[in-house]
Design an enzyme around this catalytic site. Structure first.
Site, short mmCIF file in Angstrom:
data_model
loop_
_atom_site.label_atom_id
_atom_site.label_comp_id
_atom_site.label_asym_id
_atom_site.label_seq_id
_atom_site.Cartn_x
_atom_site.Cartn_y
_atom_site.Cartn_z
CB THR A 12 -0.91 0.01 1.26
OG1 THR A 12 -1.71 -1.15 1.23
CG2 THR A 12 -1.79 1.23 1.32
CG ASP A 56 -1.64 -6.73 -2.50
OD1 ASP A 56 -2.51 -5.86 -2.41
OD2 ASP A 56 -1.47 -7.63 -1.62
CB SER A 58 -1.97 -11.08 -1.33
OG SER A 58 -2.50 -10.39 -0.21
CG ASP A 89 -2.39 -7.71 3.19
OD1 ASP A 89 -2.67 -6.92 4.12
OD2 ASP A 89 -3.03 -7.74 2.11
#
Ligand code: ASP
Length: 340
Positions: A12, A56, A58, A89
């Site tokens: 992010t 990201d 993930s 994450d």
């Protein structure tokens, strides 16, 4: 002047909201720099390595962990510390994995990211980034203050392999309830000197890049059926992280104990960690864990789930013998467990 290498992987911190769809998408590092003119004011030289594909977290995987370890190895002698920008994450998995991969580390490797993009008005990214750099370059008597793989988030520095993502909507994204924080930032940056690990004097960095992802997870719940347990235990993996109740307890049903024993006898390693986030596994404390100890389940003590999975991957990559893997799982390698 200190030299810091910033490794940018994504998350992010480096995302921007698409004006049409409002979906958050990655931006490149130059766009990040444009948002933090304060970087110029830090009294240090900053080198940047941006991964070709900004992700990201993930989408993080062990192959990227190996690339990161390789980057740290090849820049080790030329910089004082590392800051890794990473999505929150899976940050605790990456930090845990890197802690095992980097043996005898004597320079800081500080992971950080943010809950809001660096371009957002109320962003937490700037403080996280600036203080991470301060920590990465902090020295006392010419030695790094925190020669560990850490996570810095929301004014706190955590040991990476002790932390987990706890909150997806507050700036306080991480916690490490089984180990004290290593530093806290406020008006002053205060280090908890006694809680920080240091490598043995004159020991050389050893980088282990071979991780084996043949790991399964068996998370228990009351009423779990033999066919579910069997499906996981019979999967083509070499190690299983078993998430148990309380102080490491499971059902004492004979079918369950028999299946676990058969899996161990077939050469699999089973590691017992607790579903509780605070406290430790105590095999043999209750009757509901006595047999697990007798049949050779490994004691995960107070290890986090993130550490358990990555330590298993690391050890499976180092050793073929399940008994050695078991013994090392139960050994404190990088400050990831408190062996009681
Ligand atoms: N989904 C993002 C990531 O992990 C969340 C974050 O960075 O906080 O990459």
């Amino acid at each position: 002047m200190s030299q810091i290498l910033i490794i940018y992987t994504g998350g992010t911190i480096g995302m921007m909201s698409d004006p049409q769809t409002k979906v958050l998408k990655p931006i490149n590092f130059d766009q990040i720099m444009d948002n933090v003119p304060e970087l110029e004011k830090l009294n240090c030289k900053i080198k940047i390595h941006s991964f070709d594909e900004i992700i990201d977290s993930s989408n993080m995987n062990p192959a990227i962990w190996s690339q990161m370890a390789g980057l740290i190895e090849s820049n080790y002698d030329s910089v004082d510390g590392f800051v890794i920008l990473h999505g929150s994450d899976t940050m605790a998995f990456t930090a845990s994995a890197l802690s095992f991969m980097l043996e005898n580390l004597n320079k800081p490797v500080i992971f950080t990211g943010s809950q809001l993009p660096i371009s957002a008005v109320r962003t937490d990214a700037k403080e996280n980034l600036m203080t991470s750099i301060e920590i990465a370059k902090a020295k006392k008597n010419d030695l790094a203050r925190v020669p560990e793989v850490c996570i810095y988030f929301d004014y706190k520095l955590f040991r990476g392999n002790r932390s987990f993502k706890y909150n997806s909507s507050k700036f306080e994204a991480f916690r490490s309830p089984n180990y004290p924080i290593l530093a806290e930032s406020g008006v002053h940056l205060r280090f908890s000197q006694n809680d920080i690990r240091h490598p043995k004097e004159n020991s050389e960095l050893i980088v282990h890049k071979n991780l084996v992802n043949e790991v399964g997870v068996l998370k228990l719940y009351p009423g779990i059926s033999p066919k579910v347990v069997e499906a996981i235990l019979k999967a083509d993996v070499r190690g299983i992280v078993m998430e148990t109740f309380g102080a490491g307890n499971t059902t004492t049903d004979q079918w369950f104990i028999d299946m676990i024993k058969a899996a161990i006898d077939s050469g699999k390693v089973i590691l017992d960690i607790s579903q509780c986030k605070v406290g430790t596994v105590e095999l043999g404390r209750y009757d509901t864990s006595r047999q697990l100890k007798e049949i050779g389940v490994a004691n995960g003590y107070d290890m986090t789930y993130e550490s358990a999975v990555t330590k298993m991957m690391f050890l499976l990559g180092q050793n073929r013998d399940p008994l050695i893997v078991k013994q090392l799982l139960e050994t404190d390698l990088r400050g990831e467990i408190t062996v009681s």
